[in-house]
Design an enzyme around this catalytic site. Structure first.
Site, PDB file in Angstrom:
ATOM      1  CB  CYS A 261      -0.909  -0.013   1.214  1.00  0.00           C
ATOM      2  SG  CYS A 261      -1.991   1.417   1.331  1.00  0.00           S
ATOM      3  CB  CYS A 354      -6.484   1.065   7.859  1.00  0.00           C
ATOM      4  SG  CYS A 354      -6.329   0.852   6.074  1.00  0.00           S
TER       5      CYS A 354
END
Ligand SMILES: Nc1ncnc2c1ncn2[C@@H]1O[C@H](COP(=O)(O)OP(=O)(O)OP(=O)(O)O)[C@@H](O)[C@H]1O
Length: 502
Positions: A261, A354
């Site tokens: 990411c 997350c």
């Protein structure tokens, strides 16, 4: 350190009547009287830009089925200016008035002035909304920022300014302090938050990827007097991070989504935005430092070091990054936050991935990856069945908890096998390995310079040497998990990374 003052660019002369509203963005002016202000009435009777859709505009919407009010804002950006804006609203009158107020606030304004408009400014422009109507200002601000972020990413082009820094703000304490420190030397600071994940059934709404977290981050930025932009990266995040993570689990791997990411989704997008905003650097709240040759160096606080998560960044991206927290410990960061009276000073650290916040891993795998319960055997190394499990993908090598097996000594997952759907367990001494196979080795320096490797985010580096696409360890390491990242060190400098295959 005393209270820091901010170097914020002057608001453009084109928007003199907007000054008081924008200058006071974090405050909410609340009228206790029930008679609407005449400014509210004026927007209601003569809404500015209702139904107007300028050519080349970008749209953002907020609200909808759940709350009944919907505001859609469109903005067109050219160069450094919001050249035109329009809106549409349905639901209550306050939503209509708020949409109109947004259009008046941003039309003709500089992009960075428009990025300072939050719910407080919208409410102020309407003479102060009662608590029951503040929701409309929130929706209008959310819609504006979705539109503004898209327009900025596509069409903005500000003149380069050496002292301008873009700060990646998640809404947490680390990035809020990073923003304060980035501006402390007089740099002009602009904030950006990425919206990465929104679940139709609303899980992860409390996480740093979600819509509500974006709103919270904007509030912190505005309170600091910073322009704030939102980038919607949900599609790229799902395709480039969540889908590979789900596919990896289906194959029996333990993928590390954060490394990828950072590596090719979020930091690249923010560096692109920095280019459009003429910002020379991008500051983040990661605990990391830079070596003299530009490579990553571990943070001063080993307990918070996050270089593992940044190990896959290209040299070009690294060259743009700044880490204002690199020399600090977490208690020092919290103390700074309290000193600056940041509302997030006591906000807890994020704990898990997350997109998993508010949802368990098992439930997430089932809902988003179709990895529903699939009972299989828990076996020992000889193949003897010790118990049953609910799917190999719920286990990772080295895991001790949740095995559902009673044994005289603690047992750990030694291996998972996707094809036979078995989970093999054994005592701790079965976990140690001295040779770890790798794929995709990427090095910034010679292989000979590698003197240690980190095989898990929170594991201590193990002395080693790189040899024939594998890493040979000086001491046994318990349970390197296939799919995780191996990060190579030369002293305290990160010199490369690879993916563990076995
Ligand atoms: N959604 C996001 N948008 C913009 N930047 C982000 C986002 N999530 C994380 N970041 C940036 O990456 C840094 C590290 O992210 P991480 O998820 O590890 O957060 P953290 O250590 O809990 O930090 P914070 O306290 O700032 O949330 C953050 O400090 C911030 O600069």
């Amino acid at each position: 350190m005393g209270r820091l003052t901010w170097s914020t660019p002057a608001l453009s002369a084109a928007t003199p009547t907007k000054l008081s509203a924008v200058r006071n963005p974090g405050r909410r002016l609340v009228h206790s009287r029930s008679v609407p202000d005449e400014r509210f009435e004026e927007h209601l009777q003569h809404p500015a830009g209702r139904g107007h859709a300028p050519a080349g505009a970008h749209a953002g919407a907020a609200g909808g089925a759940v709350c009944g009010d919907l505001v859609k804002v469109v903005v067109a950006v050219r160069g450094a200016t919001v050249i035109d804006a329009g809106f549409d609203a349905s639901g209550c009158g306050a939503a209509l008035a708020a949409g109109s107020a947004v259009v008046e606030l941003v039309r003709g304004a500089s992009l960075l002035d428009a990025a300072r408009v939050g719910a407080g400014a919208v409410s102020a422009a309407l003479g102060g909304l009662s608590p029951g109507k503040l929701h409309a200002a929130d929706l209008a601000a959310d819609a504006l920022h979705r539109a503004l972020g898209a327009a900025a990413a596509a069409d903005a082009q500000l003149a380069p300014a050496a002292g301008r820094t873009l700060v990646a703000m998640s809404g947490g304490v680390d990035s809020a302090v990073a923003a304060v420190l980035a501006g402390a030397g007089g740099a002009e600071v602009v904030a950006v938050t990425l919206e990465l994940w929104r679940d139709p059934e609303n899980d992860a709404e409390s996480s740093c990827c979600s819509a509500s977290a974006v709103r919270a981050a904007r509030a912190v930025a505005h309170r600091l007097g910073l322009p704030h932009l939102t980038l919607d990266l949900r599609d790229a995040f799902r395709a480039g991070v969540v889908e590979p993570w789900l596919a990896g689990h289906a194959q029996g791997l333990t993928p590390n989504p954060c490394v990828g990411c950072n590596g090719h989704v979020r930091l690249d997008a923010m560096v692109d935005l920095a280019d459009r905003l003429g910002a020379a650097t991008l500051a983040t709240g990661h605990y990391a430092r830079r070596a003299p040759d530009g490579l990553l160096r571990t943070a001063a606080d080993p307990a918070k070091d996050q270089t593992y998560m940044l190990a896959a960044l290209s040299r070009a991206t690294l060259a743009r990054l700044r880490f204002p927290l690199g020399e600090l410990t977490k208690p020092e960061v919290r103390a700074l936050a309290r000193e600056q009276e940041l509302p997030v000073a006591a906000k807890p650290d994020s704990q898990d991935l997350c997109f998993l916040a508010g949802t368990g891993r098992e439930r997430f795998l089932a809902r988003h990856g179709g990895l529903h319960e699939r009972p299989g055997d828990v076996v020992d190394r000889t193949g003897r069945v010790l118990g049953r499990h609910r799917g190999h993908f719920n286990f990772t090598v080295g895991q001790r908890r949740g095995l559902g097996v009673h044994a005289p000594e603690p047992l750990y997952v030694v291996r998972t096998d996707a094809r036979s759907n078995t989970v093999t367990v054994g005592p701790r001494e079965d976990l140690g390995v001295r040779r770890v196979a790798l794929r995709g080795v990427r090095l910034h320096r010679d292989a000979a310079s590698v003197d240690a490797v980190k095989l898990r985010y929170r594991a201590a580096p193990v002395p080693c040497r790189l040899q024939d696409g594998a890493v040979v360890l000086d001491a046994p390491f318990a349970a390197p998990a296939p799919g995780q990242t191996a990060v190579f060190l030369a002293g305290d400098v990160i010199v490369g990374s690879a993916t563990i295959t076995g």
